[in-house]
Motif scaffolding. Sequence first.
Motif, short mmCIF file in Angstrom:
data_model
loop_
_atom_site.label_atom_id
_atom_site.label_comp_id
_atom_site.label_asym_id
_atom_site.label_seq_id
_atom_site.Cartn_x
_atom_site.Cartn_y
_atom_site.Cartn_z
N THR A 124 28.57 20.39 129.65
CA THR A 124 27.72 21.44 130.21
C THR A 124 28.05 22.74 129.46
N SER A 152 20.01 19.41 128.01
CA SER A 152 19.50 20.57 128.74
C SER A 152 17.99 20.52 128.89
N HIS A 153 17.50 21.47 129.66
CA HIS A 153 16.05 21.60 129.87
C HIS A 153 15.64 23.04 129.59
N ASP A 201 21.58 23.37 131.83
CA ASP A 201 22.18 22.05 131.61
C ASP A 201 21.99 21.20 132.87
N ASN A 202 22.56 20.01 132.85
CA ASN A 202 22.33 19.08 133.96
C ASN A 202 22.93 19.55 135.27
N GLN A 220 13.15 17.32 127.69
CA GLN A 220 14.60 17.34 127.66
C GLN A 220 15.03 17.72 126.25
#
Lengths: 138, 843
Positions: free
Chosen positions: A31, A46-47, A71-72, A94
């Motif tokens: 992360t 990540s998005h 991040d997730n 993504q």
Amino acid sequence: MKKTHIVGIVIIAVAIAIIVSTYGNSSTYATFAEAKESAKEMHVVSHLVKSKPQHYDPIKDANYFSFYATDNKGGECKIVFFGTKPQDFEKSEQIVLTGEMVGNEFHASKILMKCPSKYTEQGGDMKEFSSVKKATAL
Amino acid sequence: MDIQYVGEHLLPGKIGQFFIVLAFGTSLLSTIAYYFQTVKDKNDTSWRQIARWSFRVQSVAVVGIIASLFYIIYNHYFEYNYAWAHSSKTLPVEYMISCFWEGQEGSFLLWAFWQLVIGNIIMRTAKTWEDSVMTIIGLSQVFILSMLLGVEVLGHRIGSSPFILLREAMQAPIFKDPEYLIKYIADGKGLNPLLQNYWMVIHPPTLFFGFASMVAPFAFAIAGLWTKRITEWIKPAIPWALVAVMVLGTGIIMGSFWAYEALNFGGFWAWDPVENASLIPWLTMISAVHVLVVYKNTGHSYFTALFLTLISYILVLYASFLTRSGILGETSVHSFTDLGMSGQLVIYVLAFLALSIVLIVFNWKKMPFTEKEESIYSREFWMFIGALVMTLSCLQIIGFTSVPVINKLFGTDIAPPLEPVAFYNQWQMPFAVVVAILLGFSQFMKYKKSEPVKFWISTGVSFVMSMLITAIVAYFTLFNGLTTIYGEGFKNTNDFNWMFLVLVFAAVFGVLANFTVLSDAIKGKFKLTGSAIAHIGFGLMLVGALIAASQNKVISINTAGLDYGSQFDAKNKRENILLWKNEPMKIDKYTVTYLGDSTVGVNTYYRVNYKAFDANNQVSENFDLYPLGQQNPSMGLVASPDTRHYLTHDIYTHVSSVPKKETEEEEHKPHEGHNDDEEYEKPVTYKVGVGDTIFFDEGKVVVKGINKNAQLKDIPLTSNDLAVGLMLDVIANDNNEITPVEPIYLIKNNAVFSFAKKMDEFGLKFKFVNILPKENKFELVMLKKPGKQKDYVIMKAIVFPYINLLWSGTIIMVIGFLFAIARRVKEFRASEKTTGKKAKQTA
């Protein structure tokens, strides 16, 4: 000791070295917070944050593109990518980033983005973008 | 109730599906018949007749499948999923062939085809080996054809047929309409533009021929164990192993040439999992070839030879599992997506693995294990070591390429290496050094025992000469000699690694030693010609790959960019430059000018002119490159480079970003009068409140508020009219300069008008189109001109020095293989004759 035994031992030693370096040294996906702590190069899944600004002005600098991503675990960070802005970047579902934290910015050397494919229901198209060609760094 | 669909052509698909079932059935029959012929009475050949005929029928059926599929693609029958997914009406005929291998089904078909070709050759030439070997090849064929069946058995779908209809492949409401084909399916999705390259027409067939030919040595080994001819299989297997290595090697290098010519990652090898998957079996098979030759000449290393031969084919199957099961999805950009056949692929791999293990275990006691040690001064000892080193290098590649498999099996979350290219190179370079040295000095040895003194003298001489040659080669390739390519002012800024020098030396030594052997060969010892030539080619290839990969240089370094501080600059060379149309720019020794674009079909070619001047200011080089950019609706910008080839170097150019063009769809929209918005990109509507911000590439727009007393120049307002202005501030990113803009919303005589306002510096246009009093929000339409008004292209240019060494090395290597194959075939024929004579004498 027979020569074949010596050869065998050397081979086993190299094989163990390979396995250790493969799986012992390998990193896992991180992360942004972890990347900040470790100060090493890392992969972050990540998005794109669509509500935050993206900056790319090819006329001023064709190799500077910045955006925000989460991040997730939901941590948000500003990303700087030294390359051209990938086309259809806004559509990405993504983004796997490779890079490191510099201050509060994540400097990505590689972007692997997954786009929803227009036609296939499952899966999607993967695209990879690199800023600096690393083939030279043998 | 069945729907009667209009306009479908169902016959070719039915014929194709019939051929698939026929081919599967006959492959099964020929396998069973050959099995019984092998285990039953030798004097009764009726089983063999059945087997041969069913194999021939199968060959015809597979050709029938290919013909039906081609007929469907050629006639644009988009009711078939395969034609719709992989072709389009605009596709030229030569690339229709490429459609075959864009999808998994087609590539299995190709594989089946080549395996049949090999089967037919073996059927004619293998003599005493025919029955047992053909049983194994037939079995492999059964598995491959099952991938094409597309039949449901006990609720499981086996394989995926290329003749499935679009409406069967997909669930969508349009398929309720009997006229769906005429109404909605106007054209296919088209072939991936990157595959529309002539190398893509020949690279996959070569690669699959290589994969398919791997079955031959495997089948001979299995047949040998099965029929208790534990060691005899080696002689006939050697030429096939050489064929497999040669063809697969050619296929791999064609792939890397395609990558270099058509892909824009800037190189010829990226250690992508899909590339690795093809390299893995090649490495084990080339090791197998060497150990097979060792066994044939000395009787040593039987088990290693057997093991490597068997594992090579199993690794081919494993590789196809990797690329076809979708498991590489996270790490590779160009593997196939899962077709739901991974289970079947796993069974295929495991079946052949189990077969090999069982036969090894049963025959363990009969295998020759020599107690006697090889001498250190023997060629076989070092060939054996060389084979092991190559196997280790292969192990390293497998280890890393299999990371996604390990993650899946053990639920771990290991990330792939951060810099795969650097990482693999670091590992593979020492292996390459050892192999190059070994293939050099082992040529000075003889089988069994050589004269140490003589060996040390010839090795010593070659060693010293290699030192000298390495110094010269290194000067021209790694150091100052590079100025001959880059021009006098060149400074080498590439990273230097001592390993480069070592590898160049090792490769030069290998080449030189093999030249000595070659000169002997010309004097009369023809036997070693093949190996000498192949080794020379391999050595040149190593040098070429090393130089081109380590010394290539991006010449399009952008010096005009903003300064982000020295820390940024050190790490991030700006490798893309922006060229305005008709404005020359100096990059390296070239004056480069972008001269405009031209569109051919779906492709846009960007014409870039390169000029170099000599000392007297005369033009010394002048050429145009046409890198391609395609605005692909599903893939975005697909860029393909164009390369200027010189004997000593290449200049490689690709576009990395171009101003967005209007797509064809939009062009063909019916024009509603003349529209002022045409030059803008698609309008975007925002619902905004006071204080909201809208971002765009060069800046942002802040909604400041509402002007209730907006005035319009030429329109007098009455008290019944309402004119509202939306006060916007456009703030530039670089200097924070604020430009106010106020689009106006007007209600006059119960009609609504929207007065757009432009902001020319950023090519923006705003329309205030609605007021939403309930939400206290406003609807704002923003239009933006693509890029800016002027035409430009952003591109990258790389010089690859001495890359021709790499290509010529591979060609030489292939020629060497041809010589070696000819020799081994002759040897096998001779041995068959003598055994034939012996058999007659005993009879």
